[in-house]
Structures are given as C-alpha cells and as structure tokens.
Design an enzyme around this catalytic site. Structure first.
Site, PDB file in Angstrom:
ATOM      1  N   CYS A   1      17.946  33.166 -18.123  1.00 17.50           N
ATOM      2  CA  CYS A   1      16.818  33.895 -17.365  1.00 17.50           C
ATOM      3  C   CYS A   1      17.005  33.633 -15.831  1.00 17.50           C
ATOM      4  CB  CYS A   1      15.344  33.254 -17.942  1.00 17.50           C
ATOM      5  SG  CYS A   1      14.144  33.949 -17.096  1.00 17.50           S
TER       6      CYS A   1
ATOM      7  N   CYS B   1      14.585  38.752 -18.167  1.00 15.54           N
ATOM      8  CA  CYS B   1      15.850  38.463 -19.022  1.00 15.54           C
ATOM      9  C   CYS B   1      15.850  39.195 -20.217  1.00 15.54           C
ATOM     10  CB  CYS B   1      16.483  37.132 -18.979  1.00 15.54           C
ATOM     11  SG  CYS B   1      15.234  36.181 -20.082  1.00 15.54           S
TER      12      CYS B   1
ATOM     13  N   ASP C   1     -19.123  28.022   8.447  1.00 10.81           N
ATOM     14  CA  ASP C   1     -18.124  27.378   7.392  1.00 10.81           C
ATOM     15  C   ASP C   1     -16.789  27.037   8.184  1.00 10.81           C
ATOM     16  OD1 ASP C   1     -16.896  26.899   5.187  1.00 10.81           O
ATOM     17  OD2 ASP C   1     -16.106  29.063   4.558  1.00 10.81           O
TER      18      ASP C   1
ATOM     19  N   GLU D   1     -31.404  27.817  10.340  1.00 15.14           N
ATOM     20  CA  GLU D   1     -30.080  28.135  11.262  1.00 15.14           C
ATOM     21  C   GLU D   1     -28.954  28.718  10.237  1.00 15.14           C
ATOM     22  OE1 GLU D   1     -29.046  24.121  12.671  1.00 15.14           O
ATOM     23  OE2 GLU D   1     -31.114  23.839  13.396  1.00 15.14           O
TER      24      GLU D   1
ATOM     25  N   CYS E   1       8.992  32.655 -21.504  1.00 18.12           N
ATOM     26  CA  CYS E   1      10.223  33.121 -21.812  1.00 18.12           C
ATOM     27  C   CYS E   1      11.167  32.150 -22.629  1.00 18.12           C
ATOM     28  CB  CYS E   1      10.839  33.756 -20.523  1.00 18.12           C
ATOM     29  SG  CYS E   1      12.677  33.987 -20.484  1.00 18.12           S
TER      30      CYS E   1
ATOM     31  N   LYS F   1     -25.325  28.853   8.445  1.00 17.54           N
ATOM     32  CA  LYS F   1     -24.258  27.576   8.376  1.00 17.54           C
ATOM     33  C   LYS F   1     -22.882  27.898   8.329  1.00 17.54           C
ATOM     34  CE  LYS F   1     -23.634  24.191   4.576  1.00 17.54           C
ATOM     35  NZ  LYS F   1     -22.175  24.314   4.710  1.00 17.54           N
TER      36      LYS F   1
ATOM     37  N   TYR G   1       0.781  -1.148  -0.154  1.00 18.48           N
ATOM     38  CA  TYR G   1      -0.050   0.038   0.046  1.00 18.48           C
ATOM     39  C   TYR G   1       0.922   1.239   0.007  1.00 18.48           C
ATOM     40  CZ  TYR G   1      -3.410   3.401   1.625  1.00 18.48           C
ATOM     41  OH  TYR G   1      -4.181   4.487   1.778  1.00 18.48           O
ATOM     42  N   ASP G   2       1.836   1.278   0.992  1.00 15.94           N
ATOM     43  CA  ASP G   2       2.885   2.364   0.866  1.00 15.94           C
ATOM     44  C   ASP G   2       3.416   2.509  -0.576  1.00 15.94           C
ATOM     45  OD1 ASP G   2       3.931   1.576   4.382  1.00 15.94           O
ATOM     46  OD2 ASP G   2       2.095   2.805   3.163  1.00 15.94           O
TER      47      ASP G   2
ATOM     48  N   TYR H   1     -25.342  21.262  16.333  1.00 16.17           N
ATOM     49  CA  TYR H   1     -26.650  21.620  15.673  1.00 16.17           C
ATOM     50  C   TYR H   1     -27.205  19.879  15.414  1.00 16.17           C
ATOM     51  CZ  TYR H   1     -23.182  21.137  11.865  1.00 16.17           C
ATOM     52  OH  TYR H   1     -22.125  20.734  11.065  1.00 16.17           O
TER      53      TYR H   1
ATOM     54  N   CYS I   1      10.601  38.814 -21.842  1.00  9.14           N
ATOM     55  CA  CYS I   1      10.623  38.307 -20.445  1.00  9.14           C
ATOM     56  C   CYS I   1      11.010  39.695 -19.677  1.00  9.14           C
ATOM     57  CB  CYS I   1      11.462  37.311 -20.285  1.00  9.14           C
ATOM     58  SG  CYS I   1      11.729  37.093 -18.665  1.00  9.14           S
TER      59      CYS I   1
ATOM     60  N   LYS J   1     -26.974  28.281   0.183  1.00  9.25           N
ATOM     61  CA  LYS J   1     -25.645  28.537  -0.091  1.00  9.25           C
ATOM     62  C   LYS J   1     -25.643  30.154  -0.475  1.00  9.25           C
ATOM     63  CE  LYS J   1     -22.486  26.498   0.453  1.00  9.25           C
ATOM     64  NZ  LYS J   1     -21.645  25.134   0.254  1.00  9.25           N
TER      65      LYS J   1
HETATM   66 ZN    ZN Z   1      13.423  35.220 -18.970  1.00 11.16          ZN
END
Ligand code: ZN
Length: 707
Positions: free
Chosen positions: A449, A428, A133, A129, A443, A131, A49-50, A243, A425, A331
């Site tokens: 750069c 540069c 967040d 009521e 760029c 809501k 799994y890892d 609630y 740019c 909402k």
């Molecule tokens: Zn650049």
C-alpha cells in the site's frame, strides 16, 4: 545515557507496558520537578533527571498515540524549563472557577452575599470584564521600572520572559504619573494576546516559510512569547490587557475599578468594555451584549469575568487553593455554524488506518475559516447518518478541531444517499477490514500500500528486522521519493540498478552522498542477504505479530515455504477456520485468534505473496538456529522481566531464557513462574508478590542461566 540505549529498551515495550511506563514517568518527573523548583531540594542529579525525560520522549516517539497533553514533554517543567529560568510568584497566580449559565450568576451573587453577610437590599458592585483568550503574564515594576516578566506556569512558578515581555510595544517599560502615584513595588498581571488579523498574517508567513501553522490566536501568542530570541517575539505584534495585580507595596486603590483607572493613567492598556454592575439582571444583559459583539472584536474572548469590585470585600471573602472565591469566569458556549458538507474523503494513514475527513463549504466560525471537519470513524458517520450534500451544524471549541454536531434534516436534499464506507483501501484497493474490537477500518495492503509503504520500509530495515546500516529513515524517505526503493526487493537490486544506464542519476551524485558512502551502503545491504526466518517475518510487519510471535512461528514452521504452505491451507476457503492447519496455528502457545487472523490475512493477500516471492529471488531465509536446553531449571517455565537490568540487555536476557526452554512473557499472571526484577521494578514485581510468584534478582538470574 546514550539515546541508543534508551531506544533499545523502548523497542521491547508492548503498548500496555508503554502506557504503564509513561504513567510512572509522569508521576516521577512531576515529583522531581516539584522537589527541584518548589522545594529547592532535588533528590536526583540533572543527568538522572534528563534520563527520565529522554526515556519519556523515546517511548512517545515509538507510541505517538499515547502522548497526553499533560505529558512531561508538553507541559511547563518540560522543554520551556530548559529555555527559561524559573520565577516564583510571591502571590500565587490563581485561575478562575468557571460558570456556564444565568442561574450560576444568581448562585455566585448569593454566595458572595452570604460570605459577606449582606442582605439582598444592600448594594454589591460587580466588575464585569471580557475574558481575553490569551496567555497570562506578570510584570514586576520596581520604582516604576519593569524589572521582571514571567508566565503563569503552574500558578506558583512561571518562566522568566522579561526580555520578551519588554519587546511588547503596548506595555510601558516605565510607569509615571502625577495623578496616581505608582507604588514602589507593583506587579501588574494581565493577558498577552495577538489580534485576529495579525494571527492570520503570521500564519501566512509561517506557511510561506514552510513552518508549522498555529492552531489559533492563543497558541500563536503563547508560542511567540516563549521565543528564545526576543527579536522574534518583537516581530509578532503582541498586545496586552492588564486586569489584576500581584505583589504590591502601599496599594493606592480600593476597588477593581479604581485599579483599572490607575492602569489607564500609567499608560497600561486595559479592556475598554469593562462595566460595574449592581444587579444580576444588569450582569446578564452585559454578558449578552459582550457575547453578541464577540465576532466583531479584533481579538478572541472566551467568556466574561465577574469580580467583586471592593478590595476590602475581596480580602474578606478570600480564596481557595486554586481560585479566588470573589471572582468567576462565565464561559461562552462553543461556537457553532451551519454549512454544507460537500464531500467525504477517506485518507489512509501511515499505519493503514482509514480516516474520514469532511470537506465543507468554507465558513467563518468565530473568526476562523473552517473548511475541513473530522468525522472520526465509520460508525460515527452511520450513527449520525452523515451524507455528502447534507447541511450540517459544526462546532469549534477552543483549539479543538471542528466537528459535526448534527445534520439539519429539514435541509436534506432528496437525492442524497447514506454514505457507503469503502471496504477497499482507496490507495491500493486491498481489502480494508474492521477488526472485532476496533472502530477503525484498516487497509490490509501492508507493504503493497503506497500510503503505508514508506513506514513499512523503515520497519523492514530497522534494527530488529533486516538491520541495514546506512539505510536510515531519512534515506528511505529520499529513496522512496526518488523511485529508487518502492518495495522491499528493490533494496537488494539497488546496487545493480545503480550501475546500469538509467534514467536516474547514480546514488553517489545525490547530495550528501559520494562514491565511498554509496559503496558502503551496498556492502551493508549485501551483508544482509541471509536472514533468519524469525527476523524475516518480523520485517514483514504482519499485524499483531511482534518479535516474540515471529520466534514462535519460526520454531514451529522451520522454513518460509513450509509456513506459507501451512497458512495457505489454513486460509483455504473450503475448510478455512475448521482446518487442521488453522488449529495448529492457534494452538501454538502464545498465539491466539487475533494474532492468527493477522497472519492468515497477511499471507492470503496476492500482493504480499508477490513481495515475498520477489524477495526470495534476492535473499536466503534460514531457519531459526537455537540449541535449546531442555534440561534446565528454567525449562518450561514462564518468565517475566521487569525493571532495569544492569549487566545485560533485555534482549539478551530474554534470549538466554528461551535457550533454556523458558517462555518469556510481558505480563505477570497466575501462569507466571518466575519474575526477574531489575532496578526500579514497579507494578509487575508488586503483582508477583501478591500472586506469590518467585522473584529473583538480576544476579540470581545470571546464576540460573549459567548453571
Ligand atoms: Zn492500502
């Protein structure tokens, strides 16, 4: 599995493959999460799994632009699962369906009446009521004692945050009352949140500590609640409003309203602005007044909740799989405000992308001071004709970065001019170009750069390029900041300069360095003064030019001088794209117009020419040495690898194929001759089957390359 093995595999992925791989991993990890946490029947070991998680992470590290909010690295079942144990909700913690306008209120009410077979004259109480967040929590009390706290998680499984929840001052650890007896088993549900002022203070502290800032109060509450160290949670001044309830034994209330009364009596905070409404008109007016007071509240709310008040009715109406049918959340619209756009700045990203950022006259939008907005890109600015000095309407929706909705034309000053997007740019002065199928201007300065230099240098010394041991990412960062390495050639003069009387202290006196480690680095650098042409070209980081292409170029042009001559001819203004040299370039199998334009624009830059010239004074660039067997089964065949090879690395497998005169491609098409399928081969193998292409196993392939 070592991380190195993972990253080597990942280095070989194209972006397209990475997208597919991430999608595959997403489904796979979700499947195993489900098996493990919900069914208690894992099919793979923790280590396996890892491995999946590690691979996902490695791909995301290489392609950060592909990270999705639902990525296993971001969601529950991701990192927090390692930090906290899981809690299964006996009664699922459902979410609420959303509604957005007054018509929806009428629809909600008539649906409820229908479900209950009530006519329009009979009374129907709705609890209205605000809501909050914040972050949902569940707190289980046994005999009035808080014994278990958890997050909502995916609704059926949350994280065990008992210790953290216990640090919240407002939430009683023990419930007692003579007036309203506390049920023996009672699960109280509600929202954890942080006040707007505490949020600002917290971010100030984060800033002074150099820590990451929270985007909004909800993120701050979530982050604080999920601290490994409960003492940190305690220091964050979290609050709660309750609630709802989950598991309950011997419920003593029969309405939402009487439940809230019990909570108040037990000392559990409830929102003071709750009201029982009998008509749609009353609901609408309460919605308006809550909406109006939103800015004056100490905490963030993002809507208003309507619940059928009677518990008997609630049970009669029931729930769908995701949400109860007896409640909805109305909402608020995203918050908007108008202010002046003072300036448009162009920032150059580490990959050379030019991004416009709008600097605003700072303004308070729903409790958050906004002074910058994203302007997305060049065409967005053109489309909306956004000018410096304009009055603009900005919108902030949840934690989304504010954006400009529109320009207030009536307030436009006479002296404003359409914004002219730079074609150079700003860092540069190299040409910044917008490729045909892209909206982003980039760029072309590359290594020259300063905005891109550090990333380019890291690429320059990376494993598939110059592969200089001891010159890792952090060292590049440090040496760049210390003016030791500003361009690639500096790497090869580092030792010489380090021994000269110098305004910089020698490397060995840097923290973490000594005489031995410095000498080791110089040795590693010297060992790389000879490099093959393909690796050299790869190190330059030419746009659209990956390892495969650099090999093609090295085979075709043999030497850097030849390549530069030919490309110079291909870019000559007189003949340019009609030149024989340009056609030769485009005709190399595997190189199309897009790659060709990346190559020509790179070599036509004076700054890049200078970088190559300086490098040539320091290093030897050798032709690609390959003895290609042109009399093999694989010769002139197009081969695609898929799945995990177990007896050799992908790189070796590819090299071997190329040495047999095969062409290695990343994707299966009608032109593919052979697909080598390793373990867990996915969509590519399926596609090959559909196209009737020969599929061979890794063992078969080893036989092929050994004959
Ligand atoms: Zn650049």
């Amino acid at each position: 599995m070592k991380k190195n093995t993972v990253s080597r595999e990942v280095q070989l992925l194209s972006k397209k493959e990475a997208i597919q791989e991430l999608q595959k991993l997403f489904l796979e990890i979700r499947k195993h999460d489900n098996l493990y946490y919900n069914n208690d029947s894992p099919e793979i070991t923790d280590a396996e799994y890892d491995k999946l998680k590690l691979l996902n992470l490695a791909i995301e590290e290489r392609f950060p632009e592909l990270i999705k909010t639902k990525s296993p690295s971001k969601t529950v079942g991701g990192e927090p699962a390692v930090k906290f144990s899981r809690v299964r909700h006996t009664v699922p913690m459902l979410s609420l369906a959303n509604i957005f306008n007054n018509d929806d209120i009428e629809k909600f009410l008539s649906r409820i009446r229908q479900e209950l077979r009530l006519d329009f004259t009979s009374e129907l109480e709705i609890s209205v009521e605000p809501k909050i967040d914040g972050v949902s929590f569940s707190a289980l009390y046994e005999n009035g004692r808080l014994v278990l706290g958890s997050t909502r998680g995916n609704g059926s499984e949350g994280e065990n945050i008992t210790q953290n929840l216990k640090t919240i001052a407002g939430l009683p650890k023990i419930l007692t009352s003579d007036l309203h007896p506390v049920p023996k088993i009672l699960e109280i549900r509600g929202e954890v949140f942080i006040n707007k002022n505490d949020f600002l203070k917290l971010n100030q502290e984060q800033k002074s500590k150099g820590s990451k800032l929270f985007a909004n109060p909800r993120n701050a509450a979530a982050g604080s609640l999920r601290q490994i160290d409960p003492l940190i949670t305690q220091s964050r001044n979290l609050r709660v409003f309750a609630y709802a309830w989950g598991t309950v034994e011997n419920r003593t209330w029969d309405t939402q309203h009487s439940y809230l009364t019990c909570l108040k009596d037990w000392g559990v905070p409830v929102n003071p602005d709750t009201e029982i409404c009998l008509t749609a008109d009353r609901i609408k007016s309460v919605f308006r007044s809550i909406s109006d007071m939103r800015g004056t509240l100490d905490y963030d709310i993002d809507g208003v909740v309507y619940k059928v008040n009677s518990v008997a009715y609630q049970m009669q109406i029931g729930a769908l799989s995701k949400a109860p049918k007896w409640a909805v959340a109305h909402k608020f619209e995203a918050e908007r405000a108008s202010t002046v756009l003072k300036k448009i700045d162009i920032q150059v990203g580490r990959t050379g992308a030019l991004t416009p950022v709008g600097r605003l006259q700072p303004i308070n939008v729903g409790g958050v001071i906004v002074s910058n907005v994203t302007l997305h890109n060049e065409s967005e600015i053109k489309r909306k004709d956004i000018r410096e000095g304009d009055t603009v309407i900005i919108q902030r929706a949840g934690d989304v970065i504010p954006q400009i909705i529109k320009v207030v034309q009536e307030k436009r000053r006479q002296d404003t001019e359409p914004f002219s997007y730079p074609e150079q740019c700003p860092e540069c002065q190299s040409t910044a170009i917008c490729e045909e199928d892209e909206v982003v201007r980039r760029c072309t300065g590359g290594l020259a750069c300063p905005a891109q230099a550090v990333e380019r240098l890291k690429h320059f010394v990376s494993r598939n390029a110059f592969d200089i041991e001891g010159l890792g990412k952090n060292t590049i960062d440090d040496f760049y900041a210390q003016n030791r390495i500003k361009n690639p050639a500096d790497i090869f003069t580092l030792e010489l300069r380090d021994s000269l009387p110098h305004n910089l202290k020698p490397i060995r006196s840097n923290e973490g360095w000594g005489r031995t480690s410095a000498a080791k680095l110089f040795k590693a650098i010297n060992e790389r003064r000879t490099i093959s042409l393909d690796r050299f070209l790869f190190a330059l980081g030419i746009r659209h030019v990956g390892q495969e292409t650099t090999k093609l170029l090295a085979r075709k042009y043999k030497s850097i001088d030849m390549l530069q001559d030919q490309i110079a001819a291909a870019t000559a203004t007189a003949t340019g794209k009609n030149s024989e040299e340009y056609l030769t370039l485009c005709n190399i199998k595997g190189i199309g117009e897009k790659i060709a334009s990346g190559i020509t624009s790179f070599f036509s830059s004076d700054q890049n020419q200078k970088i190559i010239m300086e490098l040539q004074k320091q290093i030897n660039i050798e032709p690609l040495t390959e003895v290609v067997n042109t009399n093999s089964f694989l010769t002139n065949k197009t081969v695609v690898f898929t799945g995990t090879l177990e007896k050799m690395s992908r790189t070796t497998a590819k090299n071997e194929a190329e040495l047999k005169g095969a062409r290695v491609s990343n994707s299966v098409s009608a032109k593919t001759d052979i697909v080598v399928a390793g373990q867990n081969a996915g969509s590519k193998a399926r596609k090959a089957t559909l196209l009737g292409i020969q599929i061979v196993s890794e063992d078969d392939y080893i036989q092929l390359i050994n004959t």
